[in-house]
Structures are given as C-alpha cells and as structure tokens.
Design a protein around this motif. Structure first.
Motif, mmCIF file in Angstrom:
data_model
loop_
_atom_site.group_PDB
_atom_site.id
_atom_site.type_symbol
_atom_site.label_atom_id
_atom_site.label_comp_id
_atom_site.label_asym_id
_atom_site.label_seq_id
_atom_site.Cartn_x
_atom_site.Cartn_y
_atom_site.Cartn_z
ATOM 1 N N TYR A 167 53.754 54.687 50.327
ATOM 2 C CA TYR A 167 52.352 53.931 50.065
ATOM 3 C C TYR A 167 51.502 54.696 49.251
ATOM 4 C CZ TYR A 167 50.077 56.788 53.458
ATOM 5 O OH TYR A 167 49.617 58.028 54.238
ATOM 6 N N SER A 168 51.631 55.807 49.300
ATOM 7 C CA SER A 168 50.629 56.692 48.457
ATOM 8 C C SER A 168 51.177 56.888 46.953
ATOM 9 C CB SER A 168 50.255 58.126 49.142
ATOM 10 O OG SER A 168 51.552 58.726 49.152
ATOM 11 N N LYS B 269 50.676 42.958 51.209
ATOM 12 C CA LYS B 269 49.760 43.477 50.511
ATOM 13 C C LYS B 269 48.609 43.982 51.366
ATOM 14 C CE LYS B 269 46.063 42.593 47.060
ATOM 15 N NZ LYS B 269 45.589 41.592 46.214
ATOM 16 N N ALA B 270 48.406 43.173 52.632
ATOM 17 C CA ALA B 270 47.598 44.031 53.517
ATOM 18 C C ALA B 270 48.212 45.011 54.449
ATOM 19 C CB ALA B 270 47.197 42.593 54.542
ATOM 20 N N TYR B 271 49.322 45.032 54.736
ATOM 21 C CA TYR B 271 50.186 46.223 55.387
ATOM 22 C C TYR B 271 49.744 47.389 54.454
ATOM 23 C CZ TYR B 271 53.352 48.872 58.156
ATOM 24 O OH TYR B 271 53.848 49.918 58.802
ATOM 25 N N LEU B 272 50.034 47.225 53.373
ATOM 26 C CA LEU B 272 49.879 48.393 52.425
ATOM 27 C C LEU B 272 48.555 48.946 52.301
ATOM 28 C CD1 LEU B 272 52.168 47.963 49.128
ATOM 29 C CD2 LEU B 272 52.262 49.723 50.626
ATOM 30 N N GLN B 273 47.610 47.831 52.283
ATOM 31 C CA GLN B 273 46.374 48.343 52.233
ATOM 32 C C GLN B 273 45.870 48.922 53.455
ATOM 33 O OE1 GLN B 273 44.046 48.247 49.854
ATOM 34 N NE2 GLN B 273 42.091 47.615 50.219
ATOM 35 N N GLN B 274 46.332 48.452 54.714
ATOM 36 C CA GLN B 274 46.020 49.088 55.846
ATOM 37 C C GLN B 274 46.172 50.701 56.133
ATOM 38 O OE1 GLN B 274 44.458 47.941 58.385
ATOM 39 N NE2 GLN B 274 44.725 49.673 59.662
ATOM 40 N N LEU B 275 47.679 50.684 55.492
ATOM 41 C CA LEU B 275 48.280 52.248 55.631
ATOM 42 C C LEU B 275 47.198 53.109 54.634
ATOM 43 C CD1 LEU B 275 51.906 51.504 54.934
ATOM 44 C CD2 LEU B 275 51.070 52.301 57.001
ATOM 45 N N ARG B 276 46.817 52.634 53.520
ATOM 46 C CA ARG B 276 46.021 53.427 52.591
ATOM 47 C C ARG B 276 44.615 53.672 53.240
ATOM 48 N NH1 ARG B 276 48.585 50.019 47.563
ATOM 49 N NH2 ARG B 276 50.400 51.409 47.117
ATOM 50 N N MET B 277 44.113 52.482 53.944
ATOM 51 C CA MET B 277 42.513 52.810 54.409
ATOM 52 C C MET B 277 43.004 53.733 55.522
ATOM 53 S SD MET B 277 40.622 51.502 52.380
ATOM 54 C CE MET B 277 41.691 51.860 50.792
ATOM 55 N N GLU B 278 43.858 53.660 56.401
ATOM 56 C CA GLU B 278 44.053 54.577 57.408
ATOM 57 C C GLU B 278 43.923 56.078 57.170
ATOM 58 O OE1 GLU B 278 47.178 53.104 59.647
ATOM 59 O OE2 GLU B 278 46.290 51.510 60.863
ATOM 60 N N LYS B 279 45.028 55.975 55.906
ATOM 61 C CA LYS B 279 45.065 57.755 55.354
ATOM 62 C C LYS B 279 43.586 58.041 54.807
ATOM 63 C CE LYS B 279 47.995 59.886 55.601
ATOM 64 N NZ LYS B 279 48.200 61.086 56.350
ATOM 65 N N THR C 100 44.725 60.629 45.751
ATOM 66 C CA THR C 100 45.664 60.998 46.874
ATOM 67 C C THR C 100 46.482 59.672 47.414
ATOM 68 O OG1 THR C 100 44.676 62.944 47.250
ATOM 69 C CG2 THR C 100 46.316 62.103 49.020
ATOM 70 N N ILE C 101 45.643 58.726 47.401
ATOM 71 C CA ILE C 101 46.240 57.212 48.172
ATOM 72 C C ILE C 101 46.317 56.491 47.122
ATOM 73 C CG2 ILE C 101 45.130 57.781 50.504
ATOM 74 C CD1 ILE C 101 43.128 55.673 49.765
ATOM 75 N N SER C 102 46.440 56.669 45.848
ATOM 76 C CA SER C 102 46.992 55.766 44.650
ATOM 77 C C SER C 102 45.868 54.944 44.157
ATOM 78 C CB SER C 102 48.339 55.175 44.837
ATOM 79 O OG SER C 102 48.023 54.046 45.796
#
Length: 289
Positions: free
Chosen positions: A194-195, A227-237, A255-257
């Motif tokens: 994801y990053s 798309k929402a799942y990828l966004q969740q991963l990035r926002m949590e990081k 760092t999170i692209s």
C-alpha cells in the motif's frame, strides 16, 4: 570415497555459523553412498532432518508404523528427527546409490510439508534427476572445499535445492500449498504494497481480474471497496506516524505514497474529520498529561 563393510561412502560435515542460523534453516552434512548387499540402516532416529535421493538401484524402506515399501530410482525420502526408520539393500539392476543432505532449523519441517513430505508420507517418487543432481553436486563441491568463513553460501545452496524440489513437487502434484482465496491473497498484496503507490488496477492485475470486476466482487465480499481498504491502510499508518514519530507532514505523505503534504492533509481530513495537525496535538497533549 571410503570403503566400509556394507557401503562405499563419501561424507562432508559442516558446522553452521551463527550467521547461517539466523535464516531458519541450515545444512549440516552432505554426501553419497553405494550400498553393498549387506547394507542395512537399522531402526533408529536421527538428530537432524534429512533428504535422501535414490539415484539408482532399489531400497526397502520401513516407516515409523512398520509399513514396508520398495523404493526405486528417482525416489526421495525424508527422515524427521525423533521418528524411527529403517531401510536396507534391495536386489536391482544396479546397487543402490544415494545422495543426501541433512539440515536443521525451525523452517525445516514446514518446508518439507510444503513440498509434500510428512511423517505419514516420507517417500515421494518421480523426481527429474537432470534438474536435481546438479544441485546435489554443487552442495558436495562447496562442502568439500572446507570453507569456514562466515558466509551464507551453504544456506543459499540449500534454499536453491528446496526451490527446485518445490517446483518439481508442484508439477508432480505433491505440493501442499496453503488454500488461500483470491480475496485473502489480494488483501495480503495490499497490506504489503500500500505504501508503494499501488492502484486498484495493480491489485486487480495481481488477482487476474479486470478492474471493474475486481472492484465489484471485492466490495460484495469484503463490505467495502478496494479503494476504501487501501485508504484505510494508509490513514492508519499515517496516524501511527503522527502519534509515534516526529516526521513532518511531507515526510509522512511521501512515506505512504502521497505526492505532497497538501494532498495528504486533505485525504486525512476527509477520512478522520479533522486535520493531521490536530491528531498530533491530541497525541502531544495526551503524552504531557
């Protein structure tokens, strides 16, 4: 080679270094032998794992349950520490010749199981010697060099052998592959990359689907869009970095692209309902309290 009453054998021993033991599996010996009619490996357990390849001839093999089978050329059998086994000379067109490798480490049994070997299934046949023997010979040459420097060459050779065994076991139908669904595989792909700026089309390609079909079935089964799942991963990081590090917004964005701090801050605001600066203020306030 050394002459013994029941066999002619060449054996090389290796003392694994601490560096080699970091990798979860390491070799301890290799060699080959030509058995004589009197040859018999009596009922015993061994301290290391072993893979023994029957290059020619035949052997009688008795497993831990007492079941006996006749092994012929291009059969390989595994020995597991603490499990009793026996094998002995069998009449054939040529005397039995075996090559072997012994190894240790916590990854040994999982790798054997993945290839198809187990306590219940210690013998597998049909191996392609033209692809297998070069790996065995390479190991013999390196072991015979008696090199004692701190390197990973021995481990790499062992991994190369397992890679070849895995490829052949897949072709022969022995491979015990994990039953991973396309959905779980896609999720693990996103969790890993994801990053790296991946897009939905990259994940769909990984799943061998069109982007539209992947998005539809993922949403149906997961309950949210990819798309929402990828966004969740990035926002949590991003939240982790805001709370646990002193990274600037630009450093977190890259760092999170995200291309810059502005696009990251806007995405963060849309996701959480407040700006990243506020998240950091809350973290700082909590730590001071």
């Amino acid at each position: 080679m050394i002459e013994y009453p029941t066999e002619t054998k060449a054996l090389w021993l290796h003392r694994p270094t601490p560096l080699e033991k970091m990798w979860g599996i390491w070799p301890t010996s290799t060699g080959y032998a030509i058995a004589k009619p009197e040859y018999r490996n009596g009922s015993r357990a061994i301290p290391s794992f072993a893979l023994i390849y029957l290059e020619q001839g035949a052997l009688h093999f008795i497993d831990h349950r007492g079941n006996e089978q006749l092994l012929r050329k291009n059969t390989m059998f595994c020995l597991i520490p603490g499990i009793l086994h026996q094998y002995y000379y069998a009449e054939a067109d040529a005397p039995p010749r075996t090559s072997w490798i012994t190894f240790e480490g916590k990854q040994s049994l999982p790798l054997l199981n993945r290839i198809g070997f187990s306590m219940e299934q210690p013998c597998l046949t049909g191996w392609d010697e033209t692809r297998l023997i070069p790996h065995m010979k390479s190991m013999e040459r390196v072991f015979a060099s008696e090199e004692k420097t701190d390197r990973l060459h021995f481990v790499l050779l062992l991994v190369g052998l397992f890679d070849e065994l895995l490829a052949q076991s897949r072709q022969l139908g022995y491979e015990n592959a994990p039953n991973t669904s396309w959905l779980q595989d896609s999720i693990e792909f996103m969790n890993t990359h994801y990053s790296n700026g991946i897009r939905i089309r990259d994940v769909a390609r990984h799943a061998s689907m069109t982007r539209s079909h992947f998005t539809r079935v993922f949403t149906e089964q997961r309950g949210c869009s990819p798309k929402a799942y990828l966004q969740q991963l990035r926002m949590e990081k991003a939240m982790h970095y805001l709370k646990e590090t002193s990274f600037t917004l630009t450093e977190i964005a890259l760092t999170i692209s995200y291309p810059d701090a502005y696009s990251f801050s806007r995405a963060f605001q849309q996701h959480y309902g407040y700006p990243p600066s506020q998240a950091r203020e809350r973290s700082d306030k909590g730590s001071s309290d």
